[in-house]
Write a protein that holds these residues in place. Structure first.
Motif, PDB file in Angstrom:
ATOM      1  N   THR A  71       0.789  -1.205  -0.009  1.00  0.00           N
ATOM      2  CA  THR A  71       0.073   0.159   0.001  1.00  0.00           C
ATOM      3  C   THR A  71       0.754   1.275  -0.008  1.00  0.00           C
ATOM      4  O   THR A  71       0.295   2.566  -0.147  1.00  0.00           O
ATOM      5  CB  THR A  71      -0.982  -0.002   1.089  1.00  0.00           C
ATOM      6  N   GLU A  72       2.293   1.017   0.406  1.00  0.00           N
ATOM      7  CA  GLU A  72       2.921   2.269   0.025  1.00  0.00           C
ATOM      8  C   GLU A  72       3.841   2.204  -0.948  1.00  0.00           C
ATOM      9  O   GLU A  72       3.880   1.088  -1.702  1.00  0.00           O
ATOM     10  CB  GLU A  72       4.190   1.866   1.425  1.00  0.00           C
ATOM     11  N   THR A  73       4.425   3.344  -1.491  1.00  0.00           N
ATOM     12  CA  THR A  73       4.944   3.451  -2.718  1.00  0.00           C
ATOM     13  C   THR A  73       6.500   3.851  -2.588  1.00  0.00           C
ATOM     14  O   THR A  73       6.952   4.195  -1.498  1.00  0.00           O
ATOM     15  CB  THR A  73       4.547   4.560  -3.589  1.00  0.00           C
ATOM     16  N   LEU A  74       7.125   3.170  -3.408  1.00  0.00           N
ATOM     17  CA  LEU A  74       8.600   3.505  -3.379  1.00  0.00           C
ATOM     18  C   LEU A  74       9.173   4.151  -4.509  1.00  0.00           C
ATOM     19  O   LEU A  74      10.246   4.302  -4.974  1.00  0.00           O
ATOM     20  CB  LEU A  74       9.541   2.246  -3.333  1.00  0.00           C
ATOM     21  N   LYS A  75       8.323   4.933  -5.278  1.00  0.00           N
ATOM     22  CA  LYS A  75       8.442   5.560  -6.471  1.00  0.00           C
ATOM     23  C   LYS A  75       9.481   6.373  -6.396  1.00  0.00           C
ATOM     24  O   LYS A  75      10.380   6.618  -7.654  1.00  0.00           O
ATOM     25  CB  LYS A  75       7.084   6.292  -6.917  1.00  0.00           C
ATOM     26  N   SER A  76       9.655   7.393  -5.321  1.00  0.00           N
ATOM     27  CA  SER A  76      10.719   8.407  -5.402  1.00  0.00           C
ATOM     28  C   SER A  76      12.041   7.834  -5.134  1.00  0.00           C
ATOM     29  O   SER A  76      13.057   8.634  -4.923  1.00  0.00           O
ATOM     30  CB  SER A  76      10.405   9.268  -4.335  1.00  0.00           C
ATOM     31  N   HIS A  77      12.335   6.542  -4.978  1.00  0.00           N
ATOM     32  CA  HIS A  77      13.645   6.139  -4.789  1.00  0.00           C
ATOM     33  C   HIS A  77      13.987   5.147  -5.861  1.00  0.00           C
ATOM     34  O   HIS A  77      13.132   4.382  -6.660  1.00  0.00           O
ATOM     35  CB  HIS A  77      13.854   5.359  -3.449  1.00  0.00           C
ATOM     36  N   ASN A  78      15.333   5.121  -6.474  1.00  0.00           N
ATOM     37  CA  ASN A  78      15.917   4.118  -7.054  1.00  0.00           C
ATOM     38  C   ASN A  78      16.285   2.974  -6.497  1.00  0.00           C
ATOM     39  O   ASN A  78      17.365   3.132  -5.983  1.00  0.00           O
ATOM     40  CB  ASN A  78      16.964   4.782  -8.017  1.00  0.00           C
ATOM     41  N   LEU A  79      15.447   2.066  -6.474  1.00  0.00           N
ATOM     42  CA  LEU A  79      15.983   0.724  -5.716  1.00  0.00           C
ATOM     43  C   LEU A  79      17.290   0.064  -6.053  1.00  0.00           C
ATOM     44  O   LEU A  79      17.809  -0.688  -5.552  1.00  0.00           O
ATOM     45  CB  LEU A  79      14.728  -0.168  -5.686  1.00  0.00           C
ATOM     46  N   THR A  80      17.455   0.269  -7.523  1.00  0.00           N
ATOM     47  CA  THR A  80      18.567  -0.569  -8.019  1.00  0.00           C
ATOM     48  C   THR A  80      19.929   0.001  -7.481  1.00  0.00           C
ATOM     49  O   THR A  80      20.923  -0.493  -7.074  1.00  0.00           O
ATOM     50  CB  THR A  80      18.723  -0.146  -9.672  1.00  0.00           C
ATOM     51  N   ASP A  81      19.874   1.631  -7.246  1.00  0.00           N
ATOM     52  CA  ASP A  81      21.115   2.033  -6.742  1.00  0.00           C
ATOM     53  C   ASP A  81      21.095   2.046  -5.302  1.00  0.00           C
ATOM     54  O   ASP A  81      22.298   1.509  -4.812  1.00  0.00           O
ATOM     55  CB  ASP A  81      21.137   3.742  -6.842  1.00  0.00           C
ATOM     56  N   LEU A  82      19.942   2.017  -4.749  1.00  0.00           N
ATOM     57  CA  LEU A  82      20.131   1.990  -2.949  1.00  0.00           C
ATOM     58  C   LEU A  82      20.297   0.509  -2.679  1.00  0.00           C
ATOM     59  O   LEU A  82      21.065   0.426  -1.766  1.00  0.00           O
ATOM     60  CB  LEU A  82      18.656   2.353  -2.478  1.00  0.00           C
ATOM     61  N   PHE A  83      20.034  -0.464  -3.263  1.00  0.00           N
ATOM     62  CA  PHE A  83      20.188  -1.954  -2.743  1.00  0.00           C
ATOM     63  C   PHE A  83      21.044  -2.579  -4.017  1.00  0.00           C
ATOM     64  O   PHE A  83      20.219  -3.373  -4.955  1.00  0.00           O
ATOM     65  CB  PHE A  83      18.550  -2.703  -2.710  1.00  0.00           C
TER      66      PHE A  83
END
Length: 379
Positions: A71-83
């Motif tokens: 129900t939450e969004t991670l749209k504002s983050h680049n998960l590829t770079d963060l993880f």
């Protein structure tokens, strides 16, 4: 002393107590040094899993896993770079049809280290790059030959049941499978498909009646290097077990919900696997104390017998086994239902993690129920 004067190691120990994803993002903005420490914590995340659908929990990190609330969004983050070391991703059901899924789509397409997906849904033919995927847990209601290369997958968990014809098609296309978890239908009683020489772990549930007209063992005969097996709802007639064909590599065997399996049938099954180390037989009403000594004689290498939920197995079996071990100079553990189960006995698990680290059947599968078996094992 100012916190900024602490060594990186101490700062990491402090920030390691913070697990909220957005909380860690905020902390990373304190300074470039704090950012590096937070990114170090993120670099240890290998799995993205989903929080329960109706949970109000926010996204958080725990034991190398990023827990995602759909129900939450991670749209504002680049998960590829963060993880950068993310390896297995559990995909929300709405991911293929919702605009909220953009990050998941981009994550799967762009992340070079993702090897496993849980929850691959139709349609997947449009805009997804799965060339690096080696492990999949899915309903497989799509044309897998259009999506995957031959030999590409090493682990498959099916949500839907197959018959032997459908299974043969999968095996012919993915001959390098090392682990296979699936429900099987009895539509075809004999298996005439290709061998699966690479398979190490097989987990099968028989999902349709009549059980007595179906046998999994002809298929197991085509898996010569199988080391571990979990069989759920196994009944089977004596004629369906060919004990002249042996598997000398099988070390671990669980037969669960084997309610009407006779000792005669069970004996023929065990004769197929003479080098078993670990045997679990659960919810069987026919095996009793009188069979235990014969069982260990059939299996000269057996080290552990788990007969919990077999109502006719009692303390008497443990006494018989103790005398037998003393006489034969063997060491064999036995677990059975008793009023006060010793604390050192491993517990039978009804709930489990969908992703487990290590290709270890005894650690992650042997003591679990069918529904608690992990979707994927990270090698």
């Amino acid at each position: 002393m100012s916190i900024n004067k602490l060594p990186n190691e101490c700062l990491y120990m402090i920030l390691d107590h913070f697990n909220g994803f957005e909380e860690l993002i905020r902390l990373s903005k304190v300074s470039p040094r704090w950012l590096l420490v937070v990114l170090l914590k993120f670099s240890k995340v290998k799995y993205l899993q989903l929080i329960g659908r109706y949970s109000s929990d926010l996204d958080y990190i725990d034991n190398g896993k990023l827990w995602k609330n759909t129900t939450e969004t991670l749209k504002s983050h680049n998960l590829t770079d963060l993880f950068p070391n993310l390896k297995i991703v559990e995909v929300p059901l709405h991911f293929f049809v919702s605009l909220e899924s953009y990050d998941f789509r981009r994550l799967i397409n762009e992340h070079p280290k993702i090897k496993g997906l849980i929850g691959l849904y139709d349609p997947v033919e449009y805009g997804y790059n799965l060339e690096n995927i080696e492990m999949i847990s899915s309903d497989f209601k799509f044309e897998f030959k259009k999506i995957f290369r031959p030999d590409q997958l090493k682990q498959i968990r099916f949500d839907k049941s197959l018959d032997y014809t459908e299974l043969s098609q999968v095996i012919e296309y993915f001959p390098n499978l090392k682990r296979l978890n699936l429900p099987l239908r009895y539509d075809i009683k004999k298996y005439y498909g290709p061998n699966l020489a690479a398979l190490k772990i097989l987990e099968v549930e028989i999902v349709t009646y009549p059980y007595d007209e179906f046998s999994i063992f002809p298929f197991m005969d085509s898996c010569p290097n199988l080391e571990s097996a979990f069989l759920h709802f196994i009944h089977g007639k004596d004629a369906s077990v060919n004990d002249s064909i042996k598997n000398f590599n099988l070390r671990d065997l669980v037969i669960k919900q084997a309610g009407h399996l006779t000792w005669s049938s069970l004996r023929k099954i065990l004769l197929k696997f003479p080098n078993l180390y670990h045997l679990g037989i659960r919810k069987n009403k026919n095996i009793d104390d009188s069979h235990v000594e014969e069982l260990v004689k059939l299996l000269p290498k057996i080290k552990l017998i788990d007969l919990r939920s077999c109502d006719k197995v009692t303390q008497k079996s443990a006494d018989i086994l103790s005398k037998y071990c003393e006489k034969s100079n063997r060491s064999i553990k036995i677990y059975y239902d008793c009023e006060e189960e010793p604390n050192e006995w491993p517990q039978l698990v009804n709930t489990g993690d969908r992703i487990c680290y290590g290709f270890d059947f005894m650690k992650h599968c042997f003591y679990k129920t069918w529904n608690s078996l992990p979707h994927l094992l990270d090698e």
